[in-house]
Structures are given as C-alpha cells and as structure tokens.
Enzyme design. Structure first.
Site, PDB file in Angstrom:
ATOM      1  CG  ASN A  18      -2.035  -0.757   0.719  1.00 31.29           C
ATOM      2  OD1 ASN A  18      -2.994  -0.722  -0.146  1.00 31.29           O
ATOM      3  ND2 ASN A  18      -2.241  -2.085   1.841  1.00 31.29           N
ATOM      4  CG  LEU A  97      -1.466   4.602  16.867  1.00 33.63           C
ATOM      5  CD1 LEU A  97      -1.607   5.415  15.907  1.00 33.63           C
ATOM      6  CD2 LEU A  97       0.643   4.249  17.470  1.00 33.63           C
ATOM      7  CG  ASN A 111      -5.853   1.083   9.615  1.00 32.24           C
ATOM      8  OD1 ASN A 111      -4.742   0.562   8.670  1.00 32.24           O
ATOM      9  ND2 ASN A 111      -6.730  -0.168   9.992  1.00 32.24           N
ATOM     10  CG  HIS A 113     -10.075  -3.902   8.642  1.00 33.90           C
ATOM     11  ND1 HIS A 113      -8.721  -4.123   8.946  1.00 33.90           N
ATOM     12  CD2 HIS A 113     -10.805  -4.431   7.925  1.00 33.90           C
ATOM     13  CE1 HIS A 113      -9.364  -5.621   9.301  1.00 33.90           C
ATOM     14  NE2 HIS A 113     -10.346  -5.545   8.922  1.00 33.90           N
ATOM     15  CB  SER A 140     -13.214  -0.230   5.380  1.00 31.63           C
ATOM     16  OG  SER A 140     -14.096  -0.976   5.495  1.00 31.63           O
ATOM     17  CG  ASP A 149      -9.524  -2.034  12.068  1.00 28.94           C
ATOM     18  OD1 ASP A 149      -8.599  -1.522  11.557  1.00 28.94           O
ATOM     19  OD2 ASP A 149      -9.026  -4.079  12.133  1.00 28.94           O
TER      20      ASP A 149
END
Ligand code: GAR
Length: 205
Positions: A18, A97, A111, A113, A140, A149
């Site tokens: 990514n 985090l 992020n 996922h 997502s 998430d």
C-alpha cells in the site's frame, strides 16, 4: 490549479504494498501529497527497503526500544512532527494507537482494512470473511480511533467472493482495490474535501 502538497507520513510493519501504491500515485501526479517519512515498528520490514529504494526517508522505531507504550508513542509523534507530517497514513501498521497520540493529529490519522467494516475487524480479515461465507467483501479506509478498526469510515470498495476463491485469491483481489482506494482517499484529504459529522464522513464535490 496549483495545489499545495500535503505532507504525509506512512507507518508500516510489513510488506509495504500500500505504501508503494501511494508512492506511485504521488509520483504519477495523481495525488497532491508528498511522503516525508516512512516509519516501521519492525526493523526487518520489507517496506523499509522498498521505500529506501524509492529514495524515501525511512526510520525504524521499535516498541522494544522504549520503556512504555507512552514513551514509544511520544517518540513516534515527535518524529512525525519533526518531519512536518500533517497526515498519518497507517499502511499495514499492526499496532493500536492511544488517544494521547491521536489527539496530536486530530482527524489526521487514517488506516486501511481489508474487509467491509464493521464486519471482520482485526487480524486476517480476508480469511475471516471467506470462512464466514459472505458473498461480497472488500476494503475500508477509515479515520483511526482507539479501537480496533472502529473509526469513521471514509470510503469502501466492494469485491465479490467467488465460489472458486480461497482466502489467498480473495486477499489478492481485495489488495488490488486497496491500492486504488487508498491513494484516492489521500487525494480527497489533500484537496480538503473530506468532511466529518460524527460517525458520518462526506466527500464534497
Ligand atoms: C493490507 O492488506 C492492509 O489492508 C492490512 O494489512 C495489509 C498490509 O499490506 N491491514 C490490516 O489488516 C489492518 N487491520 P501491505 O504492507 O502490503 O500494504
């Protein structure tokens, strides 16, 4: 129209595909951003070598180097701020985090996922979806909060699950969508088009 480049920092733990897709989209002029630093919490992460090869500055901050999670996160936030990072992009960063860290980058930590959240959070999401027997899965991109998430969803891409799929082939097809979707979301953020109202996120035209 000249747009200012959004300074981003990418956090990785592993492969880095990514991260590379984002770097490629930026290099192709598709995303008005610049990668200030790639930081890994794992010294041997292949993502580090891949980034270095592209001439991107890399750093390793291993949790083990620090006496506590708080000390680790303080160092992480300081490194990102030192590089002038305004958007923190988690790309296969396998660590939660804390709110203290997140408060330093309000609505500026995202992020990706590999499932259609809120289904199948956590590890091995593609396998979870395949085992459950869903007919569609996907990926997502979401703002990060303290949960696993669970933050507000910015965008999703849908991938059909084929009868012939095994978890690996499904993961591959999802990954192709990840590589398309993540740069797209960063572009929207760089253009200042993303509006958050509670849990709902809107992309302004
Ligand atoms: C990606 O599939 C990403 O969606 C997933 O880890 C992989 C990292 O691959 N992230 C999560 O599962 C987060 N819960 P990459 O290092 O090649 O980008």
């Amino acid at each position: 129209m000249a747009t200012e480049l959004l300074p981003i920092g990418i956090l990785v733990s592993g492969r880095g595909s990514n991260m590379l897709a984002i770097a490629d989209a930026i290099a192709a002029g598709q995303v008005p951003a610049c990668i200030k630093v790639v930081i890994s919490d794992r010294p041997g992460a292949p993502a580090l070598a891949a980034a270095r090869q592209r001439g991107i500055e890399v750093m390793t901050l291993s949790r083990k180097q620090y006496p506590s999670r708080a000390a680790f996160e303080t160092a992480l936030a300081a490194a990102l701020k030192d590089k002038g990072v305004e958007l923190v992009v988690l790309a296969g960063f396998m660590r939660l985090l804390s709110q203290t860290f997140l408060d330093q980058f309000p609505q500026r930590v995202i992020n990706i996922h590999p499932a259609l959240l809120p289904a199948f959070p956590g590890l091995d999401a593609q396998r979870q979806a395949w085992e459950y027997g869903v007919k569609f899965s996907g990926c997502s991109v979401h703002f990060v909060d303290e949960g696993v998430d669970t933050g507000p969803i910015i965008a999703q891409a849908v991938v059909p699950v084929l009868d012939t799929d095994i978890p690996e082939t499904l993961a591959e097809r999802i990954l192709a969508e990840e590589h398309r979707l993540y740069p797209q979301v960063i572009k929207w953020l760089a253009e200042g088009r993303v509006e958050v109202r509670g849990r709902r996120v809107f992309i302004r035209a």
